[in-house]
Scaffold this motif. Structure first.
Motif, PDB file in Angstrom:
ATOM      1  N   THR A   1      97.794  40.369  50.130  1.00 35.51           N
ATOM      2  CA  THR A   1      97.653  40.073  51.554  1.00 35.51           C
ATOM      3  C   THR A   1      96.195  40.262  51.935  1.00 35.51           C
ATOM      4  O   THR A   1      95.610  41.319  51.669  1.00 35.51           O
ATOM      5  N   ALA A   2      95.613  39.235  52.533  1.00 31.74           N
ATOM      6  CA  ALA A   2      94.238  39.302  53.028  1.00 31.74           C
ATOM      7  C   ALA A   2      94.288  39.439  54.541  1.00 31.74           C
ATOM      8  O   ALA A   2      94.965  38.666  55.217  1.00 31.74           O
ATOM      9  N   THR A   3      93.570  40.425  55.070  1.00 28.18           N
ATOM     10  CA  THR A   3      93.517  40.652  56.508  1.00 28.18           C
ATOM     11  C   THR A   3      92.067  40.517  56.951  1.00 28.18           C
ATOM     12  O   THR A   3      91.169  41.117  56.354  1.00 28.18           O
ATOM     13  N   ALA A   4      91.850  39.709  58.004  1.00 29.02           N
ATOM     14  CA  ALA A   4      90.491  39.476  58.491  1.00 29.02           C
ATOM     15  C   ALA A   4      90.535  39.052  59.955  1.00 29.02           C
ATOM     16  O   ALA A   4      91.555  38.608  60.462  1.00 29.02           O
ATOM     17  N   VAL A   5      89.379  39.185  60.601  1.00 27.74           N
ATOM     18  CA  VAL A   5      89.221  38.682  61.960  1.00 27.74           C
ATOM     19  C   VAL A   5      88.800  37.222  61.838  1.00 27.74           C
ATOM     20  O   VAL A   5      87.806  36.909  61.175  1.00 27.74           O
ATOM     21  N   LEU A   6      89.577  36.335  62.457  1.00 26.87           N
ATOM     22  CA  LEU A   6      89.282  34.902  62.396  1.00 26.87           C
ATOM     23  C   LEU A   6      88.254  34.533  63.454  1.00 26.87           C
ATOM     24  O   LEU A   6      88.075  35.233  64.445  1.00 26.87           O
ATOM     25  N   ASP A   7      87.611  33.408  63.231  1.00 28.95           N
ATOM     26  CA  ASP A   7      86.632  32.874  64.170  1.00 28.95           C
ATOM     27  C   ASP A   7      87.049  31.453  64.505  1.00 28.95           C
ATOM     28  O   ASP A   7      87.224  30.634  63.602  1.00 28.95           O
ATOM     29  N   GLY A   8      87.262  31.171  65.780  1.00 29.77           N
ATOM     30  CA  GLY A   8      87.673  29.835  66.175  1.00 29.77           C
ATOM     31  C   GLY A   8      87.550  29.631  67.663  1.00 29.77           C
ATOM     32  O   GLY A   8      86.927  30.432  68.365  1.00 29.77           O
ATOM     33  N   GLU A   9      88.160  28.536  68.142  1.00 28.20           N
ATOM     34  CA  GLU A   9      88.158  28.279  69.578  1.00 28.20           C
ATOM     35  C   GLU A   9      89.446  27.586  69.989  1.00 28.20           C
ATOM     36  O   GLU A   9      90.060  26.865  69.214  1.00 28.20           O
ATOM     37  N   CYS A  10      89.831  27.849  71.234  1.00 28.75           N
ATOM     38  CA  CYS A  10      91.052  27.281  71.802  1.00 28.75           C
ATOM     39  C   CYS A  10      90.860  25.776  71.977  1.00 28.75           C
ATOM     40  O   CYS A  10      89.827  25.331  72.486  1.00 28.75           O
ATOM     41  N   VAL A  11      91.870  24.991  71.597  1.00 29.22           N
ATOM     42  CA  VAL A  11      91.755  23.543  71.743  1.00 29.22           C
ATOM     43  C   VAL A  11      91.969  23.096  73.180  1.00 29.22           C
ATOM     44  O   VAL A  11      91.638  21.964  73.525  1.00 29.22           O
ATOM     45  N   ARG A  12      92.500  23.964  74.046  1.00 29.73           N
ATOM     46  CA  ARG A  12      92.707  23.612  75.454  1.00 29.73           C
ATOM     47  C   ARG A  12      91.471  23.877  76.296  1.00 29.73           C
ATOM     48  O   ARG A  12      91.006  23.021  77.018  1.00 29.73           O
ATOM     49  N   CYS A  13      90.960  25.112  76.214  1.00 27.32           N
ATOM     50  CA  CYS A  13      89.869  25.499  77.125  1.00 27.32           C
ATOM     51  C   CYS A  13      88.555  25.776  76.403  1.00 27.32           C
ATOM     52  O   CYS A  13      87.558  26.085  77.047  1.00 27.32           O
ATOM     53  N   LEU A  14      88.547  25.691  75.073  1.00 25.79           N
ATOM     54  CA  LEU A  14      87.377  25.908  74.222  1.00 25.79           C
ATOM     55  C   LEU A  14      86.838  27.334  74.286  1.00 25.79           C
ATOM     56  O   LEU A  14      85.690  27.588  73.935  1.00 25.79           O
ATOM     57  N   ALA A  15      87.672  28.281  74.726  1.00 32.45           N
ATOM     58  CA  ALA A  15      87.289  29.692  74.722  1.00 32.45           C
ATOM     59  C   ALA A  15      87.247  30.190  73.284  1.00 32.45           C
ATOM     60  O   ALA A  15      88.040  29.759  72.447  1.00 32.45           O
ATOM     61  N   PRO A  16      86.322  31.097  72.974  1.00 31.25           N
ATOM     62  CA  PRO A  16      86.284  31.633  71.608  1.00 31.25           C
ATOM     63  C   PRO A  16      87.532  32.467  71.315  1.00 31.25           C
ATOM     64  O   PRO A  16      88.033  33.182  72.181  1.00 31.25           O
ATOM     65  N   LEU A  17      88.024  32.348  70.089  1.00 28.58           N
ATOM     66  CA  LEU A  17      89.190  33.106  69.635  1.00 28.58           C
ATOM     67  C   LEU A  17      88.777  33.968  68.451  1.00 28.58           C
ATOM     68  O   LEU A  17      88.090  33.484  67.546  1.00 28.58           O
ATOM     69  N   HIS A  18      89.207  35.239  68.456  1.00 29.35           N
ATOM     70  CA  HIS A  18      88.889  36.150  67.355  1.00 29.35           C
ATOM     71  C   HIS A  18      90.092  37.041  67.036  1.00 29.35           C
ATOM     72  O   HIS A  18      89.982  38.269  67.050  1.00 29.35           O
ATOM     73  N   PRO A  19      91.252  36.431  66.717  1.00 29.02           N
ATOM     74  CA  PRO A  19      92.420  37.254  66.384  1.00 29.02           C
ATOM     75  C   PRO A  19      92.315  37.826  64.969  1.00 29.02           C
ATOM     76  O   PRO A  19      91.654  37.259  64.102  1.00 29.02           O
ATOM     77  N   THR A  20      92.973  38.961  64.761  1.00 33.73           N
ATOM     78  CA  THR A  20      93.087  39.520  63.415  1.00 33.73           C
ATOM     79  C   THR A  20      94.378  38.984  62.821  1.00 33.73           C
ATOM     80  O   THR A  20      95.438  39.100  63.420  1.00 33.73           O
ATOM     81  N   GLU A  21      94.284  38.358  61.653  1.00 33.15           N
ATOM     82  CA  GLU A  21      95.437  37.740  61.005  1.00 33.15           C
ATOM     83  C   GLU A  21      95.550  38.211  59.558  1.00 33.15           C
ATOM     84  O   GLU A  21      94.569  38.597  58.938  1.00 33.15           O
ATOM     85  N   SER A  22      96.764  38.121  59.038  1.00 33.35           N
ATOM     86  CA  SER A  22      97.027  38.425  57.634  1.00 33.35           C
ATOM     87  C   SER A  22      97.623  37.196  56.964  1.00 33.35           C
ATOM     88  O   SER A  22      98.472  36.528  57.540  1.00 33.35           O
ATOM     89  N   ILE A  23      97.163  36.917  55.761  1.00 35.59           N
ATOM     90  CA  ILE A  23      97.647  35.787  54.968  1.00 35.59           C
ATOM     91  C   ILE A  23      98.168  36.366  53.652  1.00 35.59           C
ATOM     92  O   ILE A  23      97.479  37.159  53.011  1.00 35.59           O
ATOM     93  N   THR A  24      99.372  35.963  53.252  1.00 39.30           N
ATOM     94  CA  THR A  24     100.005  36.525  52.054  1.00 39.30           C
ATOM     95  C   THR A  24     100.208  35.444  51.000  1.00 39.30           C
ATOM     96  O   THR A  24     100.613  34.326  51.316  1.00 39.30           O
ATOM     97  N   ILE A  25      99.923  35.804  49.746  1.00 32.37           N
ATOM     98  CA  ILE A  25     100.128  34.891  48.616  1.00 32.37           C
ATOM     99  C   ILE A  25     100.873  35.615  47.502  1.00 32.37           C
ATOM    100  O   ILE A  25     100.916  36.844  47.454  1.00 32.37           O
ATOM    101  N   SER A  26     101.429  34.841  46.593  1.00 29.39           N
ATOM    102  CA  SER A  26     102.020  35.340  45.359  1.00 29.39           C
ATOM    103  C   SER A  26     101.605  34.352  44.275  1.00 29.39           C
ATOM    104  O   SER A  26     101.939  33.171  44.357  1.00 29.39           O
ATOM    105  N   GLN A  27     100.868  34.827  43.276  1.00 28.78           N
ATOM    106  CA  GLN A  27     100.294  33.926  42.280  1.00 28.78           C
ATOM    107  C   GLN A  27     100.428  34.517  40.884  1.00 28.78           C
ATOM    108  O   GLN A  27     100.185  35.700  40.689  1.00 28.78           O
ATOM    109  N   VAL A  28     100.803  33.680  39.913  1.00 32.86           N
ATOM    110  CA  VAL A  28     100.894  34.083  38.513  1.00 32.86           C
ATOM    111  C   VAL A  28      99.635  33.624  37.794  1.00 32.86           C
ATOM    112  O   VAL A  28      99.175  32.496  37.979  1.00 32.86           O
ATOM    113  N   PHE A  29      99.090  34.522  36.956  1.00 21.03           N
ATOM    114  CA  PHE A  29      97.919  34.221  36.129  1.00 21.03           C
ATOM    115  C   PHE A  29      98.278  34.488  34.673  1.00 21.03           C
ATOM    116  O   PHE A  29      98.965  35.456  34.365  1.00 21.03           O
ATOM    117  N   SER A  30      97.799  33.638  33.779  1.00 20.11           N
ATOM    118  CA  SER A  30      98.084  33.749  32.351  1.00 20.11           C
ATOM    119  C   SER A  30      96.803  34.070  31.597  1.00 20.11           C
ATOM    120  O   SER A  30      95.735  33.561  31.922  1.00 20.11           O
TER     121      SER A  30
END
Length: 179
Positions: A64-93
């Motif tokens: 799980t990677a957790t980071a503060v994202l950098d973006g902007e709202c598509v409605r009002c173009l306000a800056p967005l900085h939410p903290t999000e987590s992304i989860t993966i499961s990967q096999v390596f050989s």
């Protein structure tokens, strides 16, 4: 030089006692990870927590990677900085014969589920896996939550349809004379 938080040493897990190991690494993101309107910025701090499970001549990495994202709202173009987590499961050989099947079985050919490889120095790189997952899980059209500050004004919804039926989208008001 800062360490890449997506690269983990797995040699000791593959040659160890067969028990999973939990590891955590924090560092700057080596690249921008996510869709156009919101993403983990290049150089942004990322914390990756991984459970590395030995699979004989390979490993399963649940991370799980957790980071503060950098973006902007598509409605009002306000800056967005939410903290999000992304989860993966990967096999390596670590060897080419890690997963073998019946050569007569043509069912899985070209499925796109290729097994990634452990590098020669016993490291795995999770960056591409997180990039793929971010493209699928992060919003393509992010908006302010719970609502934009300007929701009371005439700022249209992202798809051009107003939230109220009675109100005419200001972008289409010039077409009323043709009706």
């Amino acid at each position: 030089m800062a360490t890449n938080p997506f690269v983990f040493y797995v040699g000791d897990v593959m040659r160890g006692d067969g028990m999973p190991q939990v590891r955590s690494q924090t560092g700057p993101s080596p690249s921008r990870i996510g869709p156009e309107m919101i993403a983990i910025p290049e150089g942004g701090e990322v914390t990756v927590e991984a459970t590395i499970t030995p699979l004989g001549s390979g490993v399963l990495v649940d991370a799980t990677a957790t980071a503060v994202l950098d973006g902007e709202c598509v409605r009002c173009l306000a800056p967005l900085h939410p903290t999000e987590s992304i989860t993966i499961s990967q096999v390596f050989s670590s060897d080419d014969d890690f997963i073998t099947g019946d050569p007569e079985d043509d069912e899985d050919k070209g499925s796109g589920d290729e097994i990634l490889h452990v590098s020669r120095d016993d490291k795995v790189d999770l960056e591409q896996s997180f990039t793929d997952e971010a493209g699928l899980s992060l919003p393509f059209n992010p908006t302010c939550l719970p609502a934009c500050k300007n929701d009371e004004t005439d700022v249209p919804e992202p798809d051009g349809v107003s939230g109220e039926e009675e109100r005419t989208d200001p972008r289409w008001s010039g077409l009323e004379k043709f009706l």
